[in-house]
Design a protein around this motif. Structure first.
Motif, mmCIF file in Angstrom:
data_model
loop_
_atom_site.group_PDB
_atom_site.id
_atom_site.type_symbol
_atom_site.label_atom_id
_atom_site.label_comp_id
_atom_site.label_asym_id
_atom_site.label_seq_id
_atom_site.Cartn_x
_atom_site.Cartn_y
_atom_site.Cartn_z
ATOM 1 N N ILE A 175 52.097 56.552 -23.876
ATOM 2 C CA ILE A 175 52.854 56.787 -24.809
ATOM 3 C C ILE A 175 52.612 55.414 -25.578
ATOM 4 C CG2 ILE A 175 55.342 56.724 -25.974
ATOM 5 C CD1 ILE A 175 55.869 58.249 -23.171
ATOM 6 N N LYS A 206 54.516 51.642 -30.332
ATOM 7 C CA LYS A 206 55.565 51.874 -31.407
ATOM 8 C C LYS A 206 56.688 52.950 -31.237
ATOM 9 C CE LYS A 206 55.594 52.439 -36.169
ATOM 10 N NZ LYS A 206 54.659 52.711 -37.431
ATOM 11 N N GLN A 207 56.110 54.013 -30.359
ATOM 12 C CA GLN A 207 56.991 55.226 -29.913
ATOM 13 C C GLN A 207 58.150 54.671 -28.905
ATOM 14 O OE1 GLN A 207 56.706 57.474 -32.364
ATOM 15 N NE2 GLN A 207 57.655 58.569 -30.725
ATOM 16 N N HIS A 225 60.754 52.637 -30.624
ATOM 17 C CA HIS A 225 61.752 53.587 -31.147
ATOM 18 C C HIS A 225 62.901 54.309 -29.939
ATOM 19 C CE1 HIS A 225 60.343 53.798 -35.226
ATOM 20 N NE2 HIS A 225 59.167 53.946 -34.840
ATOM 21 N N TYR A 226 62.309 54.381 -29.028
ATOM 22 C CA TYR A 226 63.001 55.146 -27.930
ATOM 23 C C TYR A 226 63.911 53.986 -27.307
ATOM 24 C CZ TYR A 226 59.303 58.589 -27.728
ATOM 25 O OH TYR A 226 58.603 59.859 -27.976
ATOM 26 N N ARG A 245 65.089 56.930 -32.074
ATOM 27 C CA ARG A 245 64.611 58.121 -31.793
ATOM 28 C C ARG A 245 64.806 58.653 -30.314
ATOM 29 N NH1 ARG A 245 58.587 57.512 -34.546
ATOM 30 N NH2 ARG A 245 59.286 57.323 -36.792
ATOM 31 N N PRO A 268 63.217 60.662 -27.274
ATOM 32 C CA PRO A 268 61.835 61.459 -26.980
ATOM 33 C C PRO A 268 61.979 63.112 -26.887
ATOM 34 C CG PRO A 268 62.782 60.310 -25.180
ATOM 35 C CD PRO A 268 63.422 59.918 -26.347
ATOM 36 N N GLN A 277 57.964 64.052 -23.702
ATOM 37 C CA GLN A 277 57.555 62.568 -23.626
ATOM 38 C C GLN A 277 58.370 61.972 -22.368
ATOM 39 O OE1 GLN A 277 54.597 62.274 -25.070
ATOM 40 N NE2 GLN A 277 55.272 60.579 -26.454
#
Length: 134
Positions: free
Chosen positions: A95, A98-99, A102-103, A108, A110, A114
């Motif tokens: 993963i 950047k994701q 966010h998590y 965000r 997931p 994810q």
């Protein structure tokens, strides 16, 4: 044997936990280890109080049961932020950083796939570490 799920959530100053579907068992702690210890103590205290004062012990806490602990992704990333870098997590999960940011920030949530990918990567790492003797 039934399995009871303990939900651990990040609060402003520490972590809180409760048993899903069981009223009357809520604890706080600074670590998962402390949460585990406190939840067992809270269950014992609730059972003792029910016996002492003639209350009903929740059906879920009667007989044999095991506890499983569940955290949301944001809480896990926050709790282990001093252990895992985002780049390290990217390497073991696939993963992108950047994701993961966010998590971790809560911007965000997931997708279930994810979250499972992250969970499986952490479990695999744990198994690898348990196999090592120094």
């Amino acid at each position: 044997m039934k399995t009871l799920t303990v939900i651990i959530e990040r609060t402003e100053n520490n972590y809180s936990a409760y048993i899903e579907g069981v009223d009357g068992v809520v604890v706080t702690g600074q670590s998962v280890k402390e949460i585990k210890r406190n939840i067992i103590s809270a269950i014992d205290a609730l059972k003792d109080e029910c016996k002492e004062f003639g209350g009903e012990i929740p059906e879920e806490l009667e007989g044999d049961y095991s506890l499983t602990f569940k955290m949301d992704v944001k809480s896990v990333l926050d709790f282990y932020s001093h252990v895992f870098t985002k780049s390290g997590l990217e390497r073991i999960t696939g993963i992108n950083q950047k994701q993961l940011w966010h998590y971790a920030s809560g911007n965000r949530t997931p997708r279930p796939e994810q979250a499972l990918k992250l969970e499986n990567a952490l479990h695999d790492l744990g198994e690898e570490l348990l196999a090592i003797n120094l």
